[in-house]
Design a protein around this motif. Structure first.
Motif, PDB file in Angstrom:
ATOM      1  N   PHE A 166      37.136  46.213  31.572  1.00  0.00           N
ATOM      2  CA  PHE A 166      36.954  44.785  31.320  1.00  0.00           C
ATOM      3  C   PHE A 166      35.496  44.568  30.939  1.00  0.00           C
ATOM      4  O   PHE A 166      34.654  45.476  31.076  1.00  0.00           O
ATOM      5  N   HIS A 168      32.027  43.196  31.693  1.00  0.00           N
ATOM      6  CA  HIS A 168      31.162  42.715  32.772  1.00  0.00           C
ATOM      7  C   HIS A 168      30.327  41.533  32.293  1.00  0.00           C
ATOM      8  O   HIS A 168      30.052  40.610  33.069  1.00  0.00           O
ATOM      9  N   GLY A 171      32.518  38.528  32.413  1.00  0.00           N
ATOM     10  CA  GLY A 171      32.748  38.159  33.804  1.00  0.00           C
ATOM     11  C   GLY A 171      31.575  37.393  34.378  1.00  0.00           C
ATOM     12  O   GLY A 171      31.737  36.387  35.085  1.00  0.00           O
ATOM     13  N   ASN A 281      34.253  41.145  41.857  1.00  0.00           N
ATOM     14  CA  ASN A 281      35.283  42.176  42.096  1.00  0.00           C
ATOM     15  C   ASN A 281      36.442  41.652  42.937  1.00  0.00           C
ATOM     16  O   ASN A 281      37.540  42.150  42.840  1.00  0.00           O
ATOM     17  N   THR A 298      38.913  41.698  39.499  1.00  0.00           N
ATOM     18  CA  THR A 298      39.101  42.744  38.498  1.00  0.00           C
ATOM     19  C   THR A 298      40.284  43.622  38.892  1.00  0.00           C
ATOM     20  O   THR A 298      40.540  43.851  40.068  1.00  0.00           O
ATOM     21  N   ARG A 300      41.253  46.766  39.334  1.00  0.00           N
ATOM     22  CA  ARG A 300      40.752  48.123  39.500  1.00  0.00           C
ATOM     23  C   ARG A 300      41.882  49.143  39.613  1.00  0.00           C
ATOM     24  O   ARG A 300      41.782  50.252  39.085  1.00  0.00           O
ATOM     25  N   PHE A 329      39.814  39.918  33.494  1.00  0.00           N
ATOM     26  CA  PHE A 329      39.427  39.529  34.855  1.00  0.00           C
ATOM     27  C   PHE A 329      39.918  38.109  35.074  1.00  0.00           C
ATOM     28  O   PHE A 329      40.317  37.415  34.126  1.00  0.00           O
TER      29      PHE A 329
END
Length: 341
Positions: A166, A168, A171, A281, A298, A300, A329
């Motif tokens: 994704f 960052h 985000g 996160n 996110t 993960r 996200f």
């Protein structure tokens, strides 16, 4: 343009480059020529002959020259962010012939290079590496690897081979817009370690604040120290002593955000009335905190699963539908930023 990987045998990417088409088109032409137009077939056939390309039509052909190891290199084994991705990789591979071999670079570029060399010397079936900020030497090693390579945890238009993650930067920008929309004015940032992914979060956040004329460099506090809840509490106290007018803060990860919450509670501050907090996160603790903490969620686990799917597709002699997969996200809004609307 895809990089040529492998010091010897040409790859399907080489054929695609030579023919001026996508790897997916080459794969389709080799598997089912009727689905590709005659002119394209002629170009691809010419490239195949020119390069003396031999398709990997069977996984057994790969197995004869490679081990069954999937090398996985991450910068931390204690960070829950990477733990979720590793859990997915193990879950996906536990029932098959491929085995995980794990390396921890500890956020040290030279150690990542060393691990890449070791893994490549073992003729792995595939490699999974965290991030897209390899050194030139590490990138050159991965570009020459004669196996699938998947970079995870972020996205970039120029991957070494394949990538899933994704943005960052986006985000961080979403976190900034959220705080602005909630009416916060003096907005700060607290970050620890500040690896390249954390820096991109900060940069996206700063851009959002600049767009609204709310960026103030004095409200940004970073350190090279490892992130922890105690450090988050320490830094918010330091920042508030310097700028008691701060109204909200974005933390580069959830450990720091939880620490900021503890620091506020220790100082008798109300969250979100006196200070808004947002993390990154969305680990389990964010929903369990009191008040609950807003965070950027996110996927993960999905990143690890998708990485394995991409590897399996390549080992089956085909190409994944997309070389770069953006799983995105979500901003998970909770009580810590609910002060205003």
């Amino acid at each position: 343009m895809r990089k040529r990987r492998g010091a010897g045998r040409p790859t399907i990417a080489d054929v695609a480059d030579k023919a001026g088409v996508s790897t997916i088109t080459v794969s389709r032409a080799l598997r089912d020529p009727a689905k590709v137009s005659a002119p394209l077939r002629e170009r691809i056939d010419a490239a195949v002959r020119k390069l003396d390309y031999v398709p990997h039509s069977h996984a057994s052909a790969l197995a004869s020259s490679r081990s069954n190891i999937v090398g996985v290199i991450v910068p931390s084994l204690t960070n829950n962010v990477f733990a979720d991705t590793l859990r997915a990789i193990y879950d996906e591979l536990e029932q098959g012939p491929l085995q995980v071999q794990l390396g921890n670079s500890r956020y040290v570029a030279a150690e990542e290079e060393r691990l890449i060399r070791i893994f490549l010397g073992q003729r792995p079936a595939a490699l999974i590496v965290a991030g897209g900020d390899q050194t030139p030497a590490a990138r050159a090693l991965l570009e020459s690897a004669d196996c699938p390579v998947v970079q995870v945890m972020e996205v970039d238009p120029d991957p070494i081979d394949m990538m899933v993650g994704f943005s960052h930067f986006e985000g961080g920008r979403a976190a900034g817009y959220h705080l602005l929309q909630r009416g916060y004015r003096n907005i700060g940032f607290i970050g620890a370690r500040m690896d390249p992914r954390s820096r991109r979060r900060m940069e996206g956040f700063a851009e959002a604040l600049r767009s609204a004329g709310r960026y103030d460099s004095e409200l940004f506090m970073t350190t090279t120290r490892s992130s922890s809840t105690s450090l988050g509490a320490e830094l918010i106290a330091t920042l508030r002593a310097k700028r008691p007018d701060i109204e909200a803060v974005f933390c580069n990860n959830d450990d720091m955000a939880l620490g900021v919450l503890f620091g506020c509670q220790h100082a008798g501050l109300r969250v979100p009335e006196d200070l808004g907090i947002i993390g990154f996160n969305d680990l389990e603790m964010m929903a369990a905190a009191c008040p609950s903490l807003t965070s950027i969620r996110t996927n993960r686990y999905g990143i690890g699963k998708t990485a394995v799917d991409m590897i399996r597709t390549r080992l089956d002699g085909e190409e994944p539908e997309k070389p770069v997969v953006d799983l995105g996200f979500q901003l998970q809004e909770r009580q810590s930023t609910a002060r205003r609307g």
